[in-house]
Each structure stands twice: as structure tokens, then as C-alpha cells.
Design a protein around this motif. Structure first.
Motif, short mmCIF file in Angstrom:
data_model
loop_
_atom_site.label_atom_id
_atom_site.label_comp_id
_atom_site.label_asym_id
_atom_site.label_seq_id
_atom_site.Cartn_x
_atom_site.Cartn_y
_atom_site.Cartn_z
N VAL A 162 0.86 -1.19 0.00
CA VAL A 162 0.00 0.00 0.00
C VAL A 162 0.89 1.24 0.00
O VAL A 162 1.73 1.40 0.87
CB VAL A 162 -0.94 -0.01 1.22
CG1 VAL A 162 -1.66 1.33 1.33
CG2 VAL A 162 -1.94 -1.15 1.10
N ASP A 163 0.71 2.07 -1.01
CA ASP A 163 1.57 3.24 -1.20
C ASP A 163 0.86 4.19 -2.16
O ASP A 163 1.21 4.31 -3.32
CB ASP A 163 2.92 2.77 -1.80
CG ASP A 163 3.83 3.94 -2.12
OD1 ASP A 163 3.69 5.00 -1.48
OD2 ASP A 163 4.68 3.78 -3.00
N PRO A 164 -0.15 4.89 -1.64
CA PRO A 164 -0.99 5.70 -2.53
C PRO A 164 -0.25 6.90 -3.13
O PRO A 164 0.74 7.37 -2.56
CB PRO A 164 -2.14 6.17 -1.63
CG PRO A 164 -1.75 5.87 -0.24
CD PRO A 164 -0.61 4.92 -0.24
N LEU B 209 -7.27 5.38 2.54
CA LEU B 209 -5.88 5.19 2.11
C LEU B 209 -4.92 5.17 3.29
O LEU B 209 -3.83 4.61 3.20
CB LEU B 209 -5.47 6.31 1.15
CG LEU B 209 -6.24 6.40 -0.16
CD1 LEU B 209 -5.74 7.59 -0.97
CD2 LEU B 209 -6.12 5.12 -0.96
N ALA B 210 -5.34 5.78 4.39
CA ALA B 210 -4.41 5.91 5.51
C ALA B 210 -4.36 4.64 6.37
O ALA B 210 -3.37 4.34 6.99
CB ALA B 210 -4.79 7.10 6.38
N ASN B 211 -5.46 3.90 6.38
CA ASN B 211 -5.57 2.78 7.31
C ASN B 211 -5.76 1.43 6.63
O ASN B 211 -6.50 0.59 7.11
CB ASN B 211 -6.72 3.03 8.28
CG ASN B 211 -6.46 4.26 9.11
OD1 ASN B 211 -5.50 4.29 9.86
ND2 ASN B 211 -7.28 5.27 8.94
N LYS C 100 0.60 3.69 -6.04
CA LYS C 100 0.97 4.50 -7.20
C LYS C 100 1.95 3.80 -8.12
O LYS C 100 2.09 4.16 -9.28
CB LYS C 100 1.54 5.83 -6.74
CG LYS C 100 2.86 5.75 -5.99
CD LYS C 100 3.43 7.13 -5.76
CE LYS C 100 4.77 7.06 -5.06
NZ LYS C 100 4.65 6.78 -3.61
N GLY C 101 2.62 2.79 -7.58
CA GLY C 101 3.59 2.06 -8.39
C GLY C 101 2.96 1.45 -9.64
O GLY C 101 3.66 1.17 -10.62
N PHE C 102 1.65 1.26 -9.61
CA PHE C 102 0.99 0.65 -10.76
C PHE C 102 0.72 1.63 -11.90
O PHE C 102 0.20 1.26 -12.94
CB PHE C 102 -0.31 -0.03 -10.33
CG PHE C 102 -0.07 -1.31 -9.58
CD1 PHE C 102 0.45 -2.41 -10.25
CD2 PHE C 102 -0.35 -1.42 -8.23
CE1 PHE C 102 0.70 -3.59 -9.58
CE2 PHE C 102 -0.11 -2.61 -7.55
CZ PHE C 102 0.42 -3.70 -8.22
#
Lengths: 661, 661
Positions: free
Chosen positions: B124-126, B228-230, B602-604
Motif C-alpha cells: 500500500v503506497d498511494p 488510504l491511511a488505514n 501509485k507504483g501501478f
């Protein structure tokens, strides 16, 4: 609500005043200019009007004598209409733009080759370039999207990879491509985030690529329209009219319409804190910019559609206001701007009349009082790339100085006060028609010889005239080194007025304002404060880096005003340091010079940001060294005579010569 | 201009009709829904209304019998009010949203851990993250600009370098910093051009960071609000309700309000070519999106200010219309969209009700008929990263198929026609309340047993019911492999109507529409065209890369509809290939799955663009191989029986069993 008609003469325009509104407020609303350097606070006393008809109770003001009051003279900011009125705006309250344009013409045009003299090692390579491309029309075997077709061709033909696209281009892409028979010209910008496709036009318009650069000054806005497509050949030519005229297709300048809302940045910031004030200030300066753009287009006969970029340079406050950013904390200690580096903004979003793909690059600022104009000046004059140590001075409403070379840069802003622009001087005025710009005083008779801008009857004294005047007063021995009039000189030109002595430059009958034009001790004191601040600022900067004036290899004088200073006279009063004349260079409008350079060559983008980031701002407002130097400089030329050996030698000789007579 | 009041029942709303406007146009204007699958062309005959009161001349239409006409039944598109009116909108002309939401709920929720099952190797890395930061207030010794103070601290504390700033942040930066006592939370986006500061909030709101993902379908719009935070902790958990509910705070779906303007993308594009049509279509779909956002916020009790990003996935036409781009050339040969990769757009600029810093990422498209929803599906289902070769099928109004693995991807769009959504089927309807979704036919009596959505009296047949029905008809021997009714079967359910045979699924008295619900030979023909197109498309793709169905390791069925298909029945009619059952996987709304994934990581972003760029679109519209395969597939299940050995075996056994009886 009761409304009254106010007719303004001599421009013969009528506007309506709301209930309780002053004449000044009504005139501002309608864009009719009346000088008001204090922003309508009734402190400057400059917004004189003459009531010809109508009833308007008005406050009294020390600037208006009883007889003047009886003849209908009022301050516009103190006058509130109670009936329809006819009002004459006297000559001295108007702005004469013709002279401004003439003066800026002379000073601000610099060709690509001019720039080349100051800044080395660059080629013409603008941020926005145009490419002509012919595309294969789509077929069932090759039905990729219009955008991919275009970017694929740009890659194949020009090797441009990874280009992004402005959304506005997509909205019209399909239609333009098909209407153009798949032969189009694209405009591509390369700033910060790589390549971006910002425009697509039918046919081949590669040769039509223009930029507009604007110096947004507190007082004056100067603009040029540049030919980006056809300037590369001229860079190689020597300096000359041909090269110059072919690169700069048009230029114009005008007073910043904000001057109706206060003379200096502080009054503007104060006005911006009123309800709707910031929006209003933004609108009026955008109005000035738009009218200049219109003029540039008319002069150059360029199609407005082909303007593809803009570069703006302004001081920190002007940059904030143009962008609609609240400048409040620029004014309040510890003087912090919202930002010093600004995102590139779509001109359309600010209400600027350009096609929607045109983006504006704003020069970054250094601090609250060292703005983008100074950064542009440092760029344009090449200070940042030379081994030699340069002292860069911008003399104007606010005095900014930069010291440095390719390795380091320090800067400071000296609250010089508006004396050089005529502010705080009884008969001071901006460099407009009727302003005395040169003065000589006969050392025997003490009678003056004056020359005005436009060679008309004098109306006041502008900055260069003031420097001349004070220098002459000391050279002929009318004032001492403290700036006080000698009491023992026999001439009817020196008299006592309002408890202080003054020198009459022109008697009322010689002027076009029917009042004696004088310079008072208080005026001289104000000028001394201004010059002392500049000089002390230079001293502090030098001291900061462990140098002295003698270590300075070059002094660059920037600013429209700078061009008109008599170097020798400026040294006489101690405004400029006592260095050999050949160390001084005038660059005219340095801000515009830098804006042009960036417009011609995107490679300077990084340099510009580096200049802004690395330049160390020395805050003078709480600096003890500055206070000491300032007090030492409150003398003509300076308490430490050793700093001005040539001036002292000259004064000694002159005084001796005068004594012999 | 004369205006008439029209009262609509049963919803009991009144609207005004302009002179000459039809009832359909007046209803559209007021947002009252009446089915009109042909976009108001009077060709589909579905916009039935009943005139209860008032005078309105109306055209006749083959769909309306004389007795119906006498009882007041009209087509809304043919009826023009000439007085005030009261109109009943019959049940079958309305949209029932409740069922839609229920069905989408079951299919579209997938937790982070669900995604994890399909797509490997991510955290998870928005794209938008929040950072809390406490700043030193400015002092005279440190009076850099507010922006530099903030970016300097971000660099010092978080190592974030070279961050740019959204202009909107500058407009409020100074006030927020001071109001917050220099303790703020910033939102930072990292998409394409590096880091960008997009928001600044007072205090610590790091834990409040939400995104909204939306699948914009031609028929349905599905939306989810994600935390996105949790969510990072839940990735490690196993699939389950706990994890799921904590990540997806709310979800909702609704019909795309554009359905009033035509059922499929072609009718929408045609409507967009009318004056103001594109703007109107954009407005109505934005309206749907805004009402969904409102609902998500209400359900989740999230403060709308904390939504910091949006991800949209839609087919090429929907993406164009949402962005306001003209989709004209999508429809015209050689079928070129304006663009397939879209710039990130500020939500506010499209009229979406989110805070002005929220940007929308649009999934890139591949071609005119393979859109961002398919790219999202390929991303979300992990097709792009597996060694195994996957066949990805999205069965809906338009059928899209993708074949490939981590090394290559090919795709095609089959103009399957709207049969699976009930289009072109006499009693076809979308999967709403009253739609027959399951059917079994007694092989002896030929009497049907039907189940409807909502378990109410039937109103029509939806896609899954239709597949069931045709499969049953062939299994019980009522139709032959050409889809023609056998003439020699004794049952009153088969009869001749309009010159063709039909099977009565429900008699009028059993329905809620008081008409017999039948399936005609023409309906079966239309369904066969749809399934043949899908199957032929798969064959062409396989052929293109030199593979056969047996080389496919996995078949992924995407689309809300896919979830309700009876796999075995779909094979019986030859819609899905005759592969072992364990090769099939249902992923529900694959588009939303991909949008979620991109939102979480965001890596996607790079993967997504790579998928869109490398996926090779095989154009079927002029493909001879496709025509051959299509004709071969116009048989139940297929002319080449070897392709469906299990189905043929089953049919043989069934027919033998029936014969024995």
C-alpha cells in the motif's frame, strides 16, 4: 442611494459617485487618474483638484493655502460631493504617459546582441518551440488515437520522447487535424516537467513564434514582444539597429494603474487588506498588462494567436498581487512572502488576454523586498557568471543591491524611501513631462539653469534633477555637508519658508503650476536618507563578505531611472561609491533584460532558480551595522571623507575657486 | 411560448413542456426516467407511457396495438402535449435502482486482500500521501517565504526534495499556517512530474486520507470510497469481511443518467453530435457521479475535505464524454479516438463536487472500443504479470476480450450488440427488479419455472435469464442448433406470432405488464449473434498469436453481468469456450478492481500505461478471419462440434433420455 454626476476636466469624462464616496474614490472607480501617493490617506497632499461647480464639503489641509481654498482648490481624498459637480484635475495631478514611453524606449531596448555582451555562452533556444509535421491520415490498419498519431510522429521525426499534453489541446485536436488535412504545427514547451504539447495549429506556422516579456514595476510596467523564431541569426551579428529591430518587434510601457492606490509597495499592501482590495489591485495591474499587450500586437502586426509564452519579472509584492496572493505578511515583521518560487500559470487564468495555451513564467524572488526583478537583473547583466565581483544597484522607489560573482551572491533591500521617484519631496515628481531633470547653478549669482523633460515650463523635480540640484548646491557652497543652507549667502533664491530654509528653483511665473518650485531642507534631508540607505546597504553587504569598495570590479546601475543619473553628481552627494568612472555600467531596465534572456533561452531557467535560491538576503531592518553606516552616510558625501577622495578634492578646489571670486 | 404542465405518475412530479417538445424530451429535461433505448428515435418502441388526462396528438407505432392505443398507451417520443397533462410511466419504462445496488454490492466489493490474490508483489503506497509537520515560526533571522519554510521542513523531516506546488495552495497557505500555529498536514501527490504539494490543512489529519474510485460504465456507474491511511495493515490479513469493510468505507452505484439519451455508446455519440449534445451528456454523467459522491460521503461519514484523489475508469467513449472531448471519430471509420492517454485533470474543472486540490487520474484506453475499463480490468486481475496465458472477457453491452500474459497482450472489441443487456430482445431488459434471471424448462411438459430479481411478477428477461432460457430450449429439444423452434412439438407455449415462432415464458396474467412474455426466433438470433461475436473474437485473438483455446491457462470473466452467468449454460450456447470449469474465474467488476489497485499503490501507474501502450488492438470490423469465425459460431453451440465435446456429449445424452420417455 443618491448618486451624483461628476464631470472631470480637462479630459471631459463624467462618472457617478455613490453616496458618501470621495471624489478620489469616484475617480479611481472610473479609472480617472489623480495623483494620490499616500493611497487616499490625506497625508501626501498631492491629489489636488479644483472645484469649478457644485457643492462639496471638504476638509482643510496644510498643503492648501487659504487663498487656494477660496479659489476652489481641494484635496480629492477630502472632498465628498453633495450635488452634481464639475472638477478640474490640475496638470500636476495628471500622469503624462508620452514622456514615460519616450524615456523607456531609450533605456529598455536591448537586442539579443546587447544581451550577449553581458551574458556569455548561450544560444537562442526558447522554452516554447514549434514543429511542423505531416501525418499519415488514419486507416483501419492504423487507427490509433489522434494524440498518439501526433506524438508518434513527433518521436519519429524530431526524436521527442515522453511528451505530455495540455488538456486544452485535446479539446480541439481532432477538428484541427482534420481541417488541416493532417498537416499541422505544434507548439511544445519544455519547462520543469519535460516536454508538453500546448498548441496545435493548421498548416506551417513554425516561423511565427512570439513571446511577450514584462517588467512589472511598482510605478511602471514595461513590455516587449519578441520574435523567437527569427532571432538566432542575429545573435552572431554585431550590436546594431538591424539586429535589434528584428528581434524586438514591439515595445511599450505605461504607468502601473495601481499607482492610483498608493505610490509604494507598502501603500499597495495596505490597500490590499481592504475588502476586495487585493482583487481590485490585481484587476487594475492586469488591465495595464492587457492594454500593453494590445498595443504590442497593434505595433508589431503579429497575430495574437502566435504568442506562445510570457515571462514576467516583478518585485515580490507585485508578483504576489498579479498572482492574487495575499501580500499581507510582506509588510509585517518578520516580513515573509507567501512564496518566492511560483508555479507557471496559465495567462487566461489570471485574466490576461492571450490564447489559452500561453503560460506565464514568473521570475522567482529572494525575499520580501528582493524580488524577481532583481533576480532577472542579476541574470540579464551576467553578474552570476563572471569571476569578477560586481555590485549591482537598482535605484528606484525601493533600492535593492546585490553583490557577488559566479560563486556567491548576497543582496539587501534598503528602505531608501521614494525620494528618487519624487516622493517625500515638496515639489518632487516622477520623471514625466515638465519634470526638471538637469540643473546647474551659477557659482557666483546662484541663479539656476534648468532643463525639463519635454522642455516645457517646469512642474516639479524628478530624481535625476534632485541629485543634480543637491550636488550643485553643495558644489557652489549654498549648503554645508549636513545639507543645511548656509545662512550668510546673499541671494533672494534662499529664504525661510515654514520655519526652514529653502532654495527657489523656479519662481511661480516661470512654472506651469503658478507656485514657486523650491527645494527645502527637509527635501534635502529626505534625499540624504535615501542615498545614505543605499550606500550603507552596500557597505553592510561588503562587510558581510569581508570586502571593501576597492575590491569591487564593476558597478552595474539598473533601473529606468539609473540611466539618467549624472554619475559624477551622484558621487558628489555620496549615492554612488567613489570608484573610478570606468567601473560603472548602466544596463537600463535590468529586469526586462533578464526576462528577455530567459525568453530566448530556456537553459537559463535553472540558472534563474539557482540565483534566487543561492542569493543570501541580508536583512537590514534590524541590523546594527547598517544603522551605524546609515548615520555615517547622513553627510554629503560622507562623514568619512576618505571614502570619496575625488569628491573631496573637487569640493575643495571649487570652494577655493569660489572664495577667490 | 406556450408551456404545458405535465404531471408524471406514479412518482407524482410536475414538469413544464416547451412548445413542440415531446413528453420524452420534457421528461429528460426534468430528470424523470422513461426507458428510451434508441435515444428518442421511435425505433425501439420502449418508451411506453399511458396518457391519463390531457390532449396530445401522437404518432402510431407497430409496438402499440390498437386496443392499447385506445386505452391511452403511447410512445413518449411520439407524443407532443397540446394541453396540461397527467401521464403514467408504466413499471416497465422505469428504472429500479434498488436491485442494481444490491447486485453490484455482491459483485464489486473486493478488499485489499482480494486484490492481493490476483496481483502480487505490491505494498500500500498511494499517490497522495499526507505528512504532518511542525514548523518554526518565522523570525527576522529566518524570514524565508512561507512556501520555502514548508518545503525546507519537508526536506529535513521526510527527505522530500524538489517538490513543486499547486497554485491553489499558495492562495491560502499564509492564512492556514498562521491559523494552525505552524502545525499543519500537507497532502503530496506523486504522479508523473514528481512531487507536488496539493493541499495544506490545519493540525494533524494524516489519518484522514481518502480516495474515490469510479467505474463509469455505459449503463452503470459504480463508486467506492477507500481509506488510504488505514489499509496497509489489512493487506497482510486473509480475505474476510473485517479487512474488506475497513478498507472500503462506502460504495454505491447508479444507472448512468445518460441512459435516457441512448442505450449504447453509438447512440450516445450520435446524441453528442446534436447542438449542445456533448455538453449535456457530460453534465448528466457528472450529475450521476456527484450524487454517488454525496452518497459515499453520507454513508462513510467522512469529511469531504479529506478526499484527496480520484481514479476513474471508463470505456473510451465514456472517458471522452466525461472529459468533454468530442467522441465523433470513435464512431466513424477508421474509428479513432481523440486520445487514449489523458492528462490528470482537476475534479473541480469538470464540475465534480470535490475540494479544488483533488485531481482525477483517468485510466488510459487502448483504442476506440477497448477502453480504460478493460485496461483497469487487466491490471486488477493480474493478467499483465503472470506467466500463465489468460483470456480476459468482459461481457456487457459491448464485449471486450484480452489475451495475454506478462510478456504480451492482444485485445479486441466484438460488436456483440446489446442482447446481454436486454437490447434487441422483445422482452429483454436490464437486470432490474422483475427481470427473469433464472429459467428451467421441464423436458416433458415444456413448462418453465422462472425466478425473477426481487422475486416479483416478471416484467422481462435479463441477460443471464436469456442465456439460461436458450440453453434450456436446446437441452429440452425445443429449438435446433440453428436456434429455430421445432415445429412438431406439442405445447401451447410454442406458437406463431408475427410470422415467426415464439415460446411463451409467462402468460400475461402471470406478469406485471399484462402482456405475454415471449422469446422469439428473432430474439434467439440476436443472442446468437452476440455470443458468436464474442466467441469469434476469442478465436481471432488466439489465431493471431498462434494459440488455441487449449493453450489458455485461465479464463477471467469480468463485468457485473458476468457474475450471474451460469457457466455451464453459457458453454451450452457456445458463449464461453468449452474448457474445464476450473479454468474459469469470475472477478466481478474488474474495472473497479483496477481502479482500487491504482488508488492504493501509485507504483501501478507505470504498469497501467505500459498495459495500455503495449496491448495490441486487433480490429475485427474489417477482418475476414473474424467473419468466417463469426459465421461458424452462428450455431448452438458451434458448427465445429469438436470445440465443445462436453456440451455435445451432454446434449446427446439429454436427447436420448428425452426420446426414451
Amino acid at each position: 442611494m443618491t448618486k451624483y454626476k461628476i464631470k472631470f476636466l480637462p479630459i471631459d469624462r463624467i462618472c457617478l459617485s455613490e453616496d458618501g464616496e470621495t471624489v478620489l474614490e469616484a475617480a479611481m472607480k472610473s479609472g480617472i487618474h489623480i495623483n494620490a501617493s499616500c493611497g487616499g490617506n490625506a497625508s501626501c497632499g498631492k491629489c489636488r483638484i479644483k472645484v469649478l461647480q457644485g457643492y462639496a464639503p471638504s476638509g482643510v489641509h496644510p498643503e492648501i493655502s487659504e487663498s487656494e481654498y477660496d479659489s476652489g482648490i481641494r484635496l480629492a481624498c477630502l472632498t465628498t460631493p453633495h450635488s452634481d459637480m464639475t472638477i478640474e484635475v490640475p496638470l500636476e495631478s495628471q500622469v503624462d504617459r508620452l514622456v514615460l514611453k519616450k524615456r523607456n524606449k531609450a533605456s529598455s531596448i536591448l537586442s539579443v546582441s546587447d544581451i550577449g555582451e553581458f551574458v556569455a555562452g548561450w544560444d537562442v533556444d526558447p522554452a516554447v518551440t514549434k514543429k511542423y509535421i505531416e501525418l499519415e491520415p488514419p486507416s483501419l490498419d492504423d487507427n490509433i488515437s489522434d494524440l498518439v498519431r501526433l506524438t508518434r510522429a513527433l518521436k519519429e521525426k524530431y526524436g521527442i520522447n515522453g511528451i505530455s499534453v495540455d488538456f486544452k489541446v485535446l479539446e480541439r485536436l481532432s477538428v484541427v487535424l482534420r481541417d488541416a488535412g493532417w498537416k499541422v504545427t505544434v507548439a511544445i514547451v519544455q519547462i520543469r516537467e519535460g516536454y508538453k504539447l500546448i498548441d496545435v495549429e493548421s498548416g506551417n506556422t513554425v516561423e511565427k513564434n512570439y513571446s511577450i516579456v514584462i517588467d512589472i514595476g511598482t510605478t511602471t510596467v514595461c513590455a516587449q514582444l519578441l520574435d523567437l523564431a527569427n532571432c538566432s541569426v542575429f545573435k552572431l551579428q554585431t550590436k546594431g539597429d538591424t539586429a535589434r529591430d528584428l528581434c524586438t518587434l514591439a515595445e511599450s510601457s505605461d504607468y502601473n494603474a495601481q499607482i492610483s492606490y498608493g505610490e509604494d509597495v507598502i501603500s499597495r499592501i495596505m490597500y490590499s487588506q481592504k475588502k476586495g482590495g487585493l482583487k481590485k489591485l490585481q484587476q487594475v495591474v492586469i488591465g495595464t498588462i492587457n492594454s500593453l499587450i494590445k498595443e504590442l500586437i497593434e505595433i508589431s502586426c503579429v497575430n495574437a494567436e502566435h504568442i506562445s509564452q510570457m515571462v514576467f519579472a516583478g518585485n515580490t509584492t507585485m508578483t504576489h498581487i498579479v498572482l492574487g496572493l495575499d501580500p499581507k505578511y510582506i509588510m509585517l515583521s518578520p516580513y515573509t512572502p507567501v512564496a518566492t518560487i511560483f508555479p507557471t500559470v496559465r495567462g487566461e487564468a489570471l485574466g490576461i488576454n492571450v490564447k489559452n495555451h500561453v503560460h506565464i513564467y514568473f521570475f522567482p524572488c529572494v525575499a520580501s523586498y528582493v524580488g524577481g526583478d532583481i533576480v532577472a537583473g542579476v541574470l540579464g547583466s551576467g553578474v552570476f557568471q563572471r569571476d569578477k565581483t560586481t555590485l549591482f544597484m537598482d535605484i528606484g522607489t525601493n533600492g535593492e543591491i546585490v553583490l557577488g560573482n559566479k560563486d556567491w551572491l548576497v543582496c539587501a533591500s534598503c528602505s531608501a524611501g521614494p525620494a528618487f521617484e519624487g516622493g517625500g519631496i515638496k515639489f518632487g515628481m516622477r520623471a514625466g513631462r515638465g519634470a526638471i531633470e538637469q540643473i546647474r547653478i551659477n557659482p557666483s549669482t546662484f541663479e539656476p539653469m534648468t532643463l525639463t523633460i519635454g522642455r516645457v515650463k517646469p512642474m516639479g523635480i524628478c530624481g535625476s534633477g534632485l541629485i543634480d540640484l543637491v550636488a550643485e548646491l553643495i558644489e557652489v557652497g549654498l549648503i554645508d555637508q549636513n545639507g543645511k543652507f548656509k545662512r550668510d549667502v546673499r541671494t533672494n533664491r534662499i529664504r525661510e519658508g515654514d520655519g526652514r530654509h529653502e532654495y527657489v528653483v523656479c519662481f511661480a511665473s516661470e512654472t506651469c503650476i503658478d507656485r514657486d518650485i523650491v527645494i527645502t531642507e527637509m527635501d534635502i534631508d529626505n534625499l540624504m536618507r535615501a542615498k545614505a540607505a543605499m550606500y550603507a546597504g552596500c557597505k553592510v553587504l561588503l562587510d558581510n563578505v569581508g570586502l571593501a569598495f576597492n575590491d569591487v570590479d564593476m558597478v552595474i546601475i539598473s533601473g529606468g531611472f539609473g540611466h539618467y543619473i549624472d554619475l559624477e553628481k551622484a558621487q558628489t552627494i555620496g549615492l554612488l561609491p567613489g570608484l573610478p568612472m570606468n567601473k560603472f555600467i548602466f544596463v537600463g531596465n535590468g529586469s526586462l533584460l533578464g526576462a528577455r534572456l530567459l525568453s530566448f533561452c530556456k537553459g537559463f531557467l535553472n540558472e534563474t532558480e539557482k540565483i534566487a535560491k543561492t542569493m543570501i538576503n541580508v536583512e537590514l531592518s534590524n541590523n546594527n551595522k547598517f544603522m551605524d553606516e546609515y548615520i555615517a552616510a547622513m553627510f554629503l558625501p560622507h562623514t568619512n571623507q576618505e571614502e570619496f577622495p575625488d569628491v573631496m578634492e573637487k569640493l575643495k578646489n571649487l570652494l577655493n575657486a569660489n572664495r577667490k571670486k
